[in-house]
Design a protein around this motif. Structure first.
Motif, PDB file in Angstrom:
ATOM      1  N   ILE A  19       0.840  -1.196   0.000  1.00 53.72           N
ATOM      2  CA  ILE A  19       0.000   0.000   0.000  1.00 53.72           C
ATOM      3  C   ILE A  19       0.881   1.254   0.000  1.00 53.72           C
ATOM      4  O   ILE A  19       0.685   2.184  -0.782  1.00 53.72           O
ATOM      5  N   ALA A  20       1.883   1.251   0.877  1.00 54.07           N
ATOM      6  CA  ALA A  20       2.767   2.420   1.007  1.00 54.07           C
ATOM      7  C   ALA A  20       3.500   2.705  -0.293  1.00 54.07           C
ATOM      8  O   ALA A  20       3.594   3.863  -0.722  1.00 54.07           O
TER       9      ALA A  20
ATOM     10  N   LEU B 145       9.150  14.329  -0.961  1.00 54.42           N
ATOM     11  CA  LEU B 145       8.275  13.206  -0.639  1.00 54.42           C
ATOM     12  C   LEU B 145       9.111  12.137   0.052  1.00 54.42           C
ATOM     13  O   LEU B 145      10.231  11.852  -0.371  1.00 54.42           O
ATOM     14  N   GLY B 146       8.612  11.541   1.112  1.00 55.64           N
ATOM     15  CA  GLY B 146       9.365  10.486   1.788  1.00 55.64           C
ATOM     16  C   GLY B 146       8.445   9.395   2.299  1.00 55.64           C
ATOM     17  O   GLY B 146       7.246   9.612   2.484  1.00 55.64           O
ATOM     18  N   LEU B 147       9.031   8.218   2.483  1.00 53.36           N
ATOM     19  CA  LEU B 147       8.271   7.077   2.999  1.00 53.36           C
ATOM     20  C   LEU B 147       8.869   6.652   4.331  1.00 53.36           C
ATOM     21  O   LEU B 147      10.089   6.588   4.482  1.00 53.36           O
TER      22      LEU B 147
ATOM     23  N   PRO C 124      13.016   8.685  -0.937  1.00 52.44           N
ATOM     24  CA  PRO C 124      13.795   8.375   0.260  1.00 52.44           C
ATOM     25  C   PRO C 124      12.967   7.628   1.313  1.00 52.44           C
ATOM     26  O   PRO C 124      11.780   7.902   1.477  1.00 52.44           O
ATOM     27  N   VAL C 125      13.608   6.677   1.973  1.00 56.41           N
ATOM     28  CA  VAL C 125      12.916   5.856   2.970  1.00 56.41           C
ATOM     29  C   VAL C 125      13.566   6.034   4.335  1.00 56.41           C
ATOM     30  O   VAL C 125      14.789   5.981   4.460  1.00 56.41           O
ATOM     31  N   ALA C 126      12.749   6.230   5.363  1.00 53.64           N
ATOM     32  CA  ALA C 126      13.263   6.266   6.734  1.00 53.64           C
ATOM     33  C   ALA C 126      12.714   5.065   7.481  1.00 53.64           C
ATOM     34  O   ALA C 126      11.617   4.599   7.192  1.00 53.64           O
TER      35      ALA C 126
ATOM     36  N   GLY D 211       4.668  13.117   3.669  1.00 55.06           N
ATOM     37  CA  GLY D 211       5.205  11.906   4.304  1.00 55.06           C
ATOM     38  C   GLY D 211       4.199  10.773   4.263  1.00 55.06           C
ATOM     39  O   GLY D 211       3.080  10.903   4.752  1.00 55.06           O
ATOM     40  N   VAL D 212       4.594   9.673   3.611  1.00 54.49           N
ATOM     41  CA  VAL D 212       3.738   8.482   3.568  1.00 54.49           C
ATOM     42  C   VAL D 212       4.265   7.525   4.628  1.00 54.49           C
ATOM     43  O   VAL D 212       5.469   7.286   4.688  1.00 54.49           O
TER      44      VAL D 212
END
Ligand code: NG1
Ligand code: ZN
Length: 531
Positions: A302-303, A323-325, A346-348, A367-368
């Motif tokens: 989903i993300a 935009l970030g996930l 980018p992913v955190a 932020g997703v």
């Protein structure tokens, strides 16, 4: 306040009936419903104090989410829709554990320590899920808040995200939306209509029809309302709508953990199916294929779908927004690789618990965030919304740019930014699939999950395990991380970590690697190292 009344209620009407120590955890207090009365009464008291401290409206929800019917729980919602601040979790824990005769002194101590303005008129919004025990517990909460002179708005039966939505609408004086349940349905369904009516479903793999498993919970009531409002644009067949036991053999947690379809939902090959949990804040998609094999599309899928689509719209509208996930360590490694390497978002990674994800997501313009179990949403900075809105109105740019910004602008209103919301998430996903002309199989193929396994281990004292680096590394007991590293090294694409659960008395082991046969061995080897 009338402390005499509070003491009287604490001693005679809502006496403590449980001697064990209880703790305000990631999801508030959660336990067997029959020992919760005094806890909920005291949380009613505390909500009023929290409201006076923040000089804002505070929410209180009675639910135990995906837990069995006989459990229940209570959680507080802060003014901007977030979960209760950590320092107050400690206060909540203290208040829940003192003896009946100590309740008033504890309240006085909180007032003094936090320098609370007791003249401020406290305002509390209370909601509950459909559990049998929830009505009486909500009355206990009301008794508590009333005894502290709080003004109470009782929403009766609502989903957790509806309560969060109303808290935010109330505290923003209607800027976020009309502070009523009707306002919630109206905002989301109007935005859905606006986007959907511009996307043709002809010549598309997408068909506007879903099968919805309501887990025999409050999600059934909410989806019934959306079904009415979306009539003719999205067909929704509702199952497990209160005719069976809550969360039993159905619902998002059952589907994700058991990797099985819920009971009572017909298996139509390729048909998009959705399950939500008992308070409708988690969502999972799935389908069965012609060979009757079962396929899950979880929070990671989903993300990545949402983040990927927002990336496309940002490019099309030529908007430079960051935009970030945000994920947790439980996110499948293939999802992280796909989103960062292929989609270049980018992913955190943060610790387990929506609170941590939500907080981190606010670092981005957009932020997703999603947990693998399907709990998550998208949050937008105010400045990002302003930029999107001004581009949507801009006429001196190519029409395609303006149209993409307009779409983004409408999609923002489909999203419940206050907290993960199963139904709002589902409607966003439906619009994205409709736009991309994808059926569920096309979505699933975006990347292939690495085989993975979760194991629960019971140990004497789970607090012996201490982790760091968003729970991906073990610092205690000494030597355990070295052992895990040596084991993982032997497996292609191997990854594994252990952490103590925050909601159950277990240690969780997560493992993933290149094949389903190897992942069993990897999980077993790491589990042995933990014992
Ligand atoms: P714990 O028990 O701390 O793993 C579980 C879920 C979380 C979150 C919380 C709160 C997993 C692995 N863990 O936490 O994602 O949903 O419950 O409900 O799914
Ligand atoms: Zn839930």
């Amino acid at each position: 306040y009338d402390f005499k009344l509070v003491e009287e209620l604490a001693k005679s009407k809502h006496p403590k009936c449980y001697d064990g120590f209880i703790q305000y955890g990631t999801a508030g207090f959660r336990m067997k419903a029959n020992i919760l009365d005094h806890v909920v009464f005291r949380m009613g008291l505390l909500t009023a104090l929290r409201s006076q401290f923040k000089k804002a409206t505070i929410g209180l929800m009675i639910t135990a989410s995906h837990n069995p019917e006989e459990d229940n729980g209570v959680k507080l919602v802060d003014p901007s829709g977030e979960m209760l601040e950590s320092s107050w979790e400690k206060i909540a824990t203290q208040l829940a554990n003192v003896e009946d005769v100590e309740v008033c002194d504890t309240l006085r101590q909180i007032i003094k320590e936090k320098n609370i303005d007791t003249n401020f008129s406290a305002s509390v919004i209370i909601g509950r899920d459909t559990r049998n025990s929830s009505y009486a517990l909500s009355q206990a909460a009301i008794n508590g808040a009333k005894a502290m002179n709080g003004t109470i708005q009782n929403l009766e039966i609502v989903t957790t995200p509806q309560l969060h939505f109303l808290v935010v609408c109330t505290n923003t004086n209607g800027v976020y939306g009309n502070p009523s349940i009707d306002g919630y349905y109206e905002k989301i369904s109007t935005a859905f209509h606006t986007v959907a009516k511009n996307i043709e479903c002809n010549n598309s793999l997408y068909t506007p029809k879903i099968q919805f498993d309501a887990a025999n919970g409050v999600g059934g009531i909410a989806i019934q309302e959306f079904k009415k409002r979306l009539n003719g644009i999205l067909e929704i067949d509702i199952y497990n709508n209160g005719n069976g036991q809550l969360n039993y053999m159905c619902g998002a947690d059952f589907v994700k953990v058991q990797q099985k379809p819920p009971n009572n939902v017909p298996l139509n090959p390729g048909m998009r199916c959705v399950s939500v949990d008992g308070d409708a804040d988690r969502v999972i998609y799935y389908y069965t294929d012609e060979k009757n094999d079962f396929h899950i599309l979880d929070g990671d899928k989903i993300a990545t779908l949402i983040a990927g689509y927002f990336k496309e719209l940002l490019l099309e509208s030529n908007l430079t927004l960051q935009l970030g996930l945000v994920q947790t360590a439980y996110a499948n490694g293939a999802s992280t690789e796909y989103i960062s390497e292929i989609l270049k978002v980018p992913v955190a990674c943060v610790s387990t618990g929506v609170k941590h994800l939500h907080h981190k997501a606010l670092d981005f313009d957009i932020g997703v965030y999603f947990e693998a179990n399907g709990h998550g949403t998208v949050v937008f900075q105010k400045t990002a919304i302003e930029k999107i809105q001004s581009t949507a109105k801009e006429t001196n740019i190519p029409r395609s740019q303006q149209k993409a910004a307009q779409k983004l602008n409408y999609l923002i209103n489909v999203i419940n930014q206050t907290v993960g919301d199963a139904i709002s998430d589902m409607l966003l996903i439906e619009l994205i699939l409709r736009s991309k002309k994808w059926d569920i199989i096309a979505w699933e193929k975006s990347y292939i999950d690495l085989p993975n396994k979760q194991v629960k281990i019971t140990v004497k004292d789970r607090s012996n395990i201490v982790t760091t680096d968003a729970e991906r590394k073990c610092v205690k007991p000494e030597g355990l991380q070295d052992q895990i590293d040596k084991i993982v090294e032997k497996y292609k694409k191997g990854r594994s970590f252990v952490r103590p659960s925050g909601t159950e008395d277990v240690v969780r082991v997560y493992a993933e690697c290149d094949s389903s046969c190897n992942v069993e061995n990897l999980a077993a080897e790491v589990s042995l190292a933990v014992y």
